[in-house]
Design a protein around this motif. Structure first.
Motif, PDB file in Angstrom:
ATOM      1  N   LEU A  31      26.754 -86.478  89.637  1.00 51.12           N
ATOM      2  CA  LEU A  31      25.400 -86.181  89.651  1.00 51.12           C
ATOM      3  C   LEU A  31      24.900 -84.673  89.553  1.00 51.12           C
ATOM      4  CD1 LEU A  31      24.625 -88.806  92.730  1.00 51.12           C
ATOM      5  CD2 LEU A  31      23.927 -89.035  90.247  1.00 51.12           C
ATOM      6  N   GLU A  32      24.521 -84.432  88.300  1.00 52.46           N
ATOM      7  CA  GLU A  32      24.718 -82.898  87.883  1.00 52.46           C
ATOM      8  C   GLU A  32      23.805 -82.701  86.863  1.00 52.46           C
ATOM      9  OE1 GLU A  32      28.207 -80.154  86.326  1.00 52.46           O
ATOM     10  OE2 GLU A  32      27.920 -81.861  85.004  1.00 52.46           O
ATOM     11  N   ALA A  33      23.157 -81.589  86.957  1.00 50.03           N
ATOM     12  CA  ALA A  33      22.132 -80.867  86.008  1.00 50.03           C
ATOM     13  C   ALA A  33      22.680 -81.085  84.594  1.00 50.03           C
ATOM     14  CB  ALA A  33      21.694 -79.484  86.210  1.00 50.03           C
ATOM     15  N   HIS A  34      21.733 -81.844  83.794  1.00 49.94           N
ATOM     16  CA  HIS A  34      22.233 -81.936  82.449  1.00 49.94           C
ATOM     17  C   HIS A  34      20.973 -81.430  81.469  1.00 49.94           C
ATOM     18  CE1 HIS A  34      25.725 -83.981  83.153  1.00 49.94           C
ATOM     19  NE2 HIS A  34      26.375 -84.065  82.036  1.00 49.94           N
ATOM     20  N   GLY A  35      20.712 -80.293  81.343  1.00 48.98           N
ATOM     21  CA  GLY A  35      19.605 -79.734  80.701  1.00 48.98           C
ATOM     22  C   GLY A  35      18.207 -80.165  81.125  1.00 48.98           C
ATOM     23  N   ALA A  41      22.303 -88.352  86.161  1.00 48.91           N
ATOM     24  CA  ALA A  41      23.487 -89.275  86.003  1.00 48.91           C
ATOM     25  C   ALA A  41      24.224 -89.141  84.582  1.00 48.91           C
ATOM     26  CB  ALA A  41      23.061 -90.610  86.525  1.00 48.91           C
ATOM     27  N   THR A  42      23.994 -88.280  83.766  1.00 48.55           N
ATOM     28  CA  THR A  42      24.300 -88.399  82.375  1.00 48.55           C
ATOM     29  C   THR A  42      25.862 -88.882  82.368  1.00 48.55           C
ATOM     30  OG1 THR A  42      22.782 -86.972  81.462  1.00 48.55           O
ATOM     31  CG2 THR A  42      24.794 -86.915  80.553  1.00 48.55           C
ATOM     32  N   ASP A  43      26.712 -88.103  83.077  1.00 50.04           N
ATOM     33  CA  ASP A  43      28.302 -88.307  82.884  1.00 50.04           C
ATOM     34  C   ASP A  43      28.466 -89.597  83.458  1.00 50.04           C
ATOM     35  OD1 ASP A  43      28.344 -85.782  81.911  1.00 50.04           O
ATOM     36  OD2 ASP A  43      29.160 -84.939  83.943  1.00 50.04           O
ATOM     37  N   VAL A  44      27.566 -90.244  84.472  1.00 46.08           N
ATOM     38  CA  VAL A  44      28.053 -91.793  84.921  1.00 46.08           C
ATOM     39  C   VAL A  44      27.591 -92.748  83.932  1.00 46.08           C
ATOM     40  CG1 VAL A  44      27.230 -93.464  86.615  1.00 46.08           C
ATOM     41  CG2 VAL A  44      27.396 -91.059  87.150  1.00 46.08           C
ATOM     42  N   ASN A 116      36.907 -91.091  82.446  1.00 48.87           N
ATOM     43  CA  ASN A 116      36.019 -90.087  83.125  1.00 48.87           C
ATOM     44  C   ASN A 116      35.201 -89.143  81.862  1.00 48.87           C
ATOM     45  OD1 ASN A 116      35.683 -87.859  85.041  1.00 48.87           O
ATOM     46  ND2 ASN A 116      36.773 -86.711  83.402  1.00 48.87           N
ATOM     47  N   ALA A 117      33.787 -89.030  82.385  1.00 47.74           N
ATOM     48  CA  ALA A 117      33.301 -88.226  81.490  1.00 47.74           C
ATOM     49  C   ALA A 117      32.545 -86.736  82.073  1.00 47.74           C
ATOM     50  CB  ALA A 117      31.954 -89.048  81.152  1.00 47.74           C
ATOM     51  N   HIS A 118      33.280 -86.505  83.345  1.00 44.02           N
ATOM     52  CA  HIS A 118      32.687 -85.268  83.832  1.00 44.02           C
ATOM     53  C   HIS A 118      33.897 -83.991  83.617  1.00 44.02           C
ATOM     54  CE1 HIS A 118      30.759 -82.513  86.585  1.00 44.02           C
ATOM     55  NE2 HIS A 118      31.588 -82.612  87.643  1.00 44.02           N
ATOM     56  N   CYS A 165      29.793 -78.081  75.138  1.00 39.00           N
ATOM     57  CA  CYS A 165      29.793 -79.671  75.401  1.00 39.00           C
ATOM     58  C   CYS A 165      29.169 -80.191  76.640  1.00 39.00           C
ATOM     59  CB  CYS A 165      31.186 -80.381  75.123  1.00 39.00           C
ATOM     60  SG  CYS A 165      32.417 -79.470  76.149  1.00 39.00           S
ATOM     61  N   HIS A 166      28.038 -79.576  76.845  1.00 36.70           N
ATOM     62  CA  HIS A 166      27.340 -80.010  78.204  1.00 36.70           C
ATOM     63  C   HIS A 166      25.905 -80.163  77.832  1.00 36.70           C
ATOM     64  CE1 HIS A 166      26.714 -80.815  82.253  1.00 36.70           C
ATOM     65  NE2 HIS A 166      25.455 -79.985  82.082  1.00 36.70           N
ATOM     66  N   ALA A 167      25.466 -81.523  77.942  1.00 36.04           N
ATOM     67  CA  ALA A 167      24.118 -81.809  77.536  1.00 36.04           C
ATOM     68  C   ALA A 167      23.701 -81.344  76.322  1.00 36.04           C
ATOM     69  CB  ALA A 167      23.111 -81.264  78.608  1.00 36.04           C
ATOM     70  N   TYR A 170      26.709 -83.807  71.661  1.00 36.81           N
ATOM     71  CA  TYR A 170      27.448 -84.990  71.767  1.00 36.81           C
ATOM     72  C   TYR A 170      26.928 -85.791  72.987  1.00 36.81           C
ATOM     73  CZ  TYR A 170      31.927 -86.587  74.109  1.00 36.81           C
ATOM     74  OH  TYR A 170      32.840 -87.491  74.763  1.00 36.81           O
ATOM     75  N   GLU A 171      26.714 -85.214  74.106  1.00 37.34           N
ATOM     76  CA  GLU A 171      26.412 -86.155  75.440  1.00 37.34           C
ATOM     77  C   GLU A 171      24.975 -86.545  75.073  1.00 37.34           C
ATOM     78  OE1 GLU A 171      28.880 -84.422  79.066  1.00 37.34           O
ATOM     79  OE2 GLU A 171      26.769 -83.801  78.853  1.00 37.34           O
ATOM     80  N   THR A 172      24.047 -85.892  74.642  1.00 40.70           N
ATOM     81  CA  THR A 172      22.694 -86.428  74.377  1.00 40.70           C
ATOM     82  C   THR A 172      22.870 -87.596  73.612  1.00 40.70           C
ATOM     83  OG1 THR A 172      21.660 -84.064  74.705  1.00 40.70           O
ATOM     84  CG2 THR A 172      20.455 -85.792  73.817  1.00 40.70           C
TER      85      THR A 172
HETATM   86 ZN   LIG Z   1      28.044 -84.031  81.428  1.00 40.39          ZN
END
Ligand SMILES: [Zn+2]
Length: 254
Positions: A31-35, A41-44, A116-118, A165-167, A170-172
C-alpha cells in the motif's frame, strides 16, 4: 484443472485438493503512493494480475493451483512520507513469508510461488530473506522470480529496464488493463515525463522518492500508458511465473 482461490474454499474442499501436482501462488504487493493518478494498491493489483496469469498457465499444464489472498502490508520506505503509504519493519515481512510457507507445508502444500510487484529494495531484501529461511526448513520449495533481476528483467518493457519504473507507463498500463476504473485518467494524461531512474538513485544511496527526484511519487512516462501494453505485460509476467515454477519442478525432479 481449475485455479482455486484458497479464501473461497472450505477446509474440506482444501483437504481434497491433489497435493502431488499442487502449487500455491502468493501475490505480494504494497500500500504505497503511486503518483497522483494511481491507487495506493497499485502493486497489489499488478501482483494479483501476475499471479492469476501465471496460475492460469500452470493450470493448463495440469497443475492444481491454489491462489492465496495477496500480502499487502510490507516495507515501503521510499514512499513512507506520502499520505496513505503503510510501511512496516522489514522483519515483519520476512517472518510472514516464512510462516506462510511453513503453514502451507503443514497441510502438505510444499511448493509456493511468489508473484511480487513491489520493488522497494528494503522490501525485496526482506522477501529474499523470507524465501531463504523457508527453503532452509527443508519442508517447502519456494519459487520467487525477482523481476528486477536477470533473466526476468530483460523480458519487460524499455521504461521498466530504464529504472524509471514506478507509477510510469509500465505500471499505469497494467492498472489500465486490470482495473481501468481506478486510474484517474484526466490527471494521468496531463502528467509530464520524469525520466529519472530509481535504480540509479538506489545505487547512489538515495532513500526516498523525493530524494530520487520524484516529488509526486511517480517516475517514467505515465501519460503514454495503454491498456494494450498492460495486457501484454500481464501475459509476460504470467509466463515468468510459470517458467520459474517449471524450472523448480525440473530441478527438484532431477
Ligand atoms: Zn509499483
Amino acid at each position: 484443472m481449475p485455479v482455486r482461490e484458497l479464501a473461497r474454499l472450505t477446509w474440506q474442499e482444501v483437504g481434497e485438493v491433489e497435493r502431488e501436482l499442487g502449487v500455491a501462488v502468493l501475490p505480494v504487493g504494497a500500500l504505497e503512493a503511486h503518483g497522483p493518478h494511481l491507487p495506493l494498491a497499485t502493486d497489489v493489483i499488478i501482483a494479483e494480475a501476475m499471479a492469476r496469469a501465471g496460475a492460469d498457465r500452470l493450470a493448463l499444464r495440469g497443475m492444481e493451483v491454489l491462489l492465496l489472498p495477496a500480502l499487502v502490508y510490507t516495507a515501503a520506505p521510499f514512499a513512507a512520507d506520502f499520505p496513505g503509504t503503510l510501511s512496516l519493519d522489514p522483519t515483519a515481512v520476512t517472518m510472514t513469508i516464512t510462516a506462510v510457507a511453513e503453514s502451507l507445508a503443514r497441510h502438505d502444500f510444499d511448493l509456493l510461488a511468489i508473484a511480487n510487484a513491489h520493488l522497494d529494495p528494503t522490501h525485496l531484501g526482506a522477501l529474499s530473506s523470507g524465501v531463504e529461511q523457508a527453503r532452509q526448513t527443508g519442508r517447502v520449495r519456494v519459487v520467487f522470480p525477482d523481476v528486477t533481476q536477470r533473466p526476468w528483467a530483460t523480458r519487460l518493457t524499455e521504461e521498466f529496464k530504464s529504472g524509471a519504473c514506478h507509477a510510469g507507463r509500465y505500471e499505469t498500463s497494467i492498472v489500465m488493463a486490470a482495473r481501468p476504473e481506478l486510474v484517474r485518467e484526466a490527471v494521468q494524461r496531463q502528467l509530464p515525463p520524469n525520466a529519472r531512474s530509481l535504480s540509479t538513485a538506489i545505487a547512489a544511496g538515495q532513500k526516498s522518492f523525493v530524494e530520487a527526484g520524484g516529488p509526486r511519487a511517480y517516475f517514467g512516462y505515465p501519460a503514454e500508458a495503454t491498456a494494450d501494453e498492460g495486457r501484454n505485460t500481464i501475459s509476460v509476467l504470467g509466463a515468468i511465473l510459470e517458467e520459474a515454477v517449471m524450472i523448480e519442478l525440473a530441478r527438484s525432479a532431477g
